[in-house]
Design a protein around this motif. Structure first.
Motif, PDB file in Angstrom:
ATOM      1  N   ASP A  11      96.483   4.217 101.670  1.00  0.00           N
ATOM      2  CA  ASP A  11      97.139   3.998 100.388  1.00  0.00           C
ATOM      3  C   ASP A  11      96.988   5.237  99.527  1.00  0.00           C
ATOM      4  O   ASP A  11      96.404   6.240  99.955  1.00  0.00           O
ATOM      5  CB  ASP A  11      96.590   2.751  99.669  1.00  0.00           C
ATOM      6  N   ALA A  12      97.507   5.177  98.317  1.00  0.00           N
ATOM      7  CA  ALA A  12      97.522   6.347  97.435  1.00  0.00           C
ATOM      8  C   ALA A  12      96.121   6.840  97.095  1.00  0.00           C
ATOM      9  O   ALA A  12      95.924   8.030  96.801  1.00  0.00           O
ATOM     10  CB  ALA A  12      98.291   6.019  96.152  1.00  0.00           C
ATOM     11  N   ASP A  13      95.121   5.960  97.124  1.00  0.00           N
ATOM     12  CA  ASP A  13      93.761   6.362  96.760  1.00  0.00           C
ATOM     13  C   ASP A  13      93.188   7.410  97.705  1.00  0.00           C
ATOM     14  O   ASP A  13      92.230   8.105  97.351  1.00  0.00           O
ATOM     15  CB  ASP A  13      92.841   5.145  96.730  1.00  0.00           C
TER      16      ASP A  13
ATOM     17  N   ALA B  71     101.093   9.861  93.849  1.00  0.00           N
ATOM     18  CA  ALA B  71     100.913   9.358  95.209  1.00  0.00           C
ATOM     19  C   ALA B  71     101.392   7.918  95.247  1.00  0.00           C
ATOM     20  O   ALA B  71     100.937   7.083  94.462  1.00  0.00           O
ATOM     21  CB  ALA B  71      99.447   9.449  95.626  1.00  0.00           C
ATOM     22  N   ILE B  72     102.310   7.628  96.163  1.00  0.00           N
ATOM     23  CA  ILE B  72     102.939   6.311  96.238  1.00  0.00           C
ATOM     24  C   ILE B  72     102.312   5.509  97.373  1.00  0.00           C
ATOM     25  O   ILE B  72     102.123   6.021  98.477  1.00  0.00           O
ATOM     26  CB  ILE B  72     104.453   6.449  96.479  1.00  0.00           C
ATOM     27  N   THR B  73     101.989   4.254  97.089  1.00  0.00           N
ATOM     28  CA  THR B  73     101.472   3.346  98.112  1.00  0.00           C
ATOM     29  C   THR B  73     102.618   2.509  98.678  1.00  0.00           C
ATOM     30  O   THR B  73     103.400   1.929  97.922  1.00  0.00           O
ATOM     31  CB  THR B  73     100.404   2.409  97.515  1.00  0.00           C
ATOM     32  N   LEU B  74     102.710   2.458 100.003  1.00  0.00           N
ATOM     33  CA  LEU B  74     103.747   1.645 100.634  1.00  0.00           C
ATOM     34  C   LEU B  74     103.633   0.187 100.213  1.00  0.00           C
ATOM     35  O   LEU B  74     102.531  -0.315  99.941  1.00  0.00           O
ATOM     36  CB  LEU B  74     103.648   1.739 102.152  1.00  0.00           C
ATOM     37  N   PHE B  75     104.753  -0.468 100.151  1.00  0.00           N
ATOM     38  CA  PHE B  75     104.803  -1.878  99.770  1.00  0.00           C
ATOM     39  C   PHE B  75     103.863  -2.705 100.643  1.00  0.00           C
ATOM     40  O   PHE B  75     103.854  -2.587 101.869  1.00  0.00           O
ATOM     41  CB  PHE B  75     106.239  -2.395  99.920  1.00  0.00           C
ATOM     42  N   GLY B  76     103.021  -3.525  99.997  1.00  0.00           N
ATOM     43  CA  GLY B  76     102.112  -4.398 100.734  1.00  0.00           C
ATOM     44  C   GLY B  76     100.877  -3.725 101.285  1.00  0.00           C
ATOM     45  O   GLY B  76     100.103  -4.362 102.012  1.00  0.00           O
ATOM     46  N   HIS B  77     100.641  -2.452 100.955  1.00  0.00           N
ATOM     47  CA  HIS B  77      99.502  -1.728 101.508  1.00  0.00           C
ATOM     48  C   HIS B  77      98.319  -1.628 100.537  1.00  0.00           C
ATOM     49  O   HIS B  77      97.312  -1.003 100.866  1.00  0.00           O
ATOM     50  CB  HIS B  77      99.920  -0.317 101.939  1.00  0.00           C
ATOM     51  N   ASN B  78      98.420  -2.211  99.353  1.00  0.00           N
ATOM     52  CA  ASN B  78      97.266  -2.250  98.458  1.00  0.00           C
ATOM     53  C   ASN B  78      96.256  -3.270  98.978  1.00  0.00           C
ATOM     54  O   ASN B  78      96.635  -4.334  99.488  1.00  0.00           O
ATOM     55  CB  ASN B  78      97.698  -2.655  97.041  1.00  0.00           C
ATOM     56  N   ALA B  79      94.973  -2.953  98.817  1.00  0.00           N
ATOM     57  CA  ALA B  79      93.939  -3.899  99.243  1.00  0.00           C
ATOM     58  C   ALA B  79      94.067  -5.217  98.489  1.00  0.00           C
ATOM     59  O   ALA B  79      93.795  -6.296  99.033  1.00  0.00           O
ATOM     60  CB  ALA B  79      92.559  -3.288  99.032  1.00  0.00           C
TER      61      ALA B  79
END
Length: 375
Positions: free
Chosen positions: A132-134, A149-157
């Motif tokens: 993810d973006a982190d 920084a972009i996190t893909l859809f559904g990829h956040n914890a």
């Protein structure tokens, strides 16, 4: 000036005994040698005034004070440049074509990190599979450029167990990332855009280039692109290939099975680091994305798709660079030889680092800075 006076007063307050001693000694010395002191002062004054040195000293003092104040202000601005977490709302009009019925994204959010600076460059970073973006936060904390920084859809914890974020396909992901990049460019229209993809983030850039070819009105103006360990064919998809075929209903057993794949210690370390990162994510989403990626590439030994996709990237960017880590060392010479047959030079290079070191702040700061300077 008031700030300078306050600082001087604070200094005197903290060191009052020492200042008193120095003042007493100085006063005694002047009393003993008062005639000599007056003579020195008179001589210095006459020469300073006569030679214009007083003016030079005054100007120097003013410029020194201004330089110090500027540095202090810049330091304070730097402290205010924090990495902030934000999101884009997803709307139906963000998509040119109808969505598959099982891709429920309208009304959800696409999350991203941003650190705004006064730099004329905007760097957008895309992460690898299941990350993810982190993973880019350390670099963003020290970057001189404006970064997002972009996190893909559904990829956040936080979304790992949220039933509203059901798995979606790679094509819909590309639509969402395209919309996010264009949104950022609309916010900062005078900044030069650089796109950086790490691992599977490179695959997303390949897919975006195809999307923008089919919909040129949606293509942002891109200055440069940096690809870090892009996939070439199935030979470079050791981990993602295993993830593509895992059963998300048996997460622990499947992750243990993947952990047994490496044959060398360094590969085992990479696998463990990666599996630790994705174990907290929605494995159904990660598996769906990996399966689409597996179908996106050719079998081992075939390079035609890779070079075709690379040419699309080069067509939308003023400058394109591709770096491979030691993980790709055995295939690097073949890639360069085939590139030269196609007249492609000054694009590929090898960096003697491990795969995940491409995300480290020191590496990204150096290589992105070099890229933007035209190196």
């Amino acid at each position: 000036m008031s700030l300078l006076i306050e600082r001087a007063a604070a200094f005197v307050g903290r060191h009052r005994p020492a200042v008193a001693v120095v003042g007493g000694v100085t006063g005694a010395a002047i009393g003993i040698y008062s005639d000599e002191a007056r003579a020195v002062i008179a001589w210095s004054w006459s020469h300073v005034v006569a030679g214009g040195t007083l003016v030079i000293l005054a100007v120097t003092a003013v410029f020194s004070l201004a330089w110090w104040a500027r540095g202090l202000a810049e330091q304070r601005r730097e402290l205010r440049r924090e990495v902030v977490r934000n999101f884009f709302d997803i709307h139906a009009d963000d998509f040119e074509e109808d969505l598959p019925s099982d891709n429920a994204v309208i009304g959800r959010q696409l999350w991203y990190l941003e650190r705004a600076t006064e730099s004329p460059d905007l760097v957008v970073l895309l992460h690898g599979l299941g990350l993810d973006a982190d993973d880019f936060r350390p670099f963003m904390n020290v970057a001189r450029q404006h970064t997002a920084a972009i996190t893909l859809f559904g990829h956040n914890a936080e979304e790992a167990r949220d039933g509203r974020y059901r798995p979606i396909g790679m094509a819909v992901h590309a639509d969402l990332i395209s919309g996010a990049i264009n949104n950022l460019q609309r916010q900062y229209p005078y900044k030069r855009l650089t796109l950086v993809g790490f691992s599977v983030g490179c695959d997303m850039l390949f897919r975006l280039a195809e999307l923008w070819r089919d919909h040129p009105e949606r293509q942002p103006k891109i200055r440069s692109v940096l690809l870090l360990d892009p996939n070439i064919n199935h030979s470079t998809m050791v981990i993602s290939g295993k993830v593509a075929h895992l059963d998300p209903e048996r997460p622990l057993a499947e992750l243990k099975r993947i952990a047994q794949v490496p044959e060398a210690l360094v590969e085992f370390q990479n696998f463990c680091e990666y599996l630790h990162k994705i174990s907290g994510k929605d494995l159904a989403q990660v598996q769906r994305y990996a399966a689409d990626l597996w179908d996106y590439w050719q079998p081992d030994g075939q390079y035609e798709l890779f070079f075709r996709r690379l040419e699309r990237i080069r067509a939308i960017s003023d400058r394109t660079r591709v770096f491979f880590s030691l993980h790709f060392e055995q295939r690097f010479n073949d890639v360069v030889a085939r590139a030269r047959q196609r007249g492609i030079r000054q694009v590929f290079d090898m960096r003697r680092v491990d795969h995940f070191e491409f995300c480290q702040d020191a590496f990204l700061k150096r290589e992105i800075g070099t890229l933007l300077r035209g190196g």
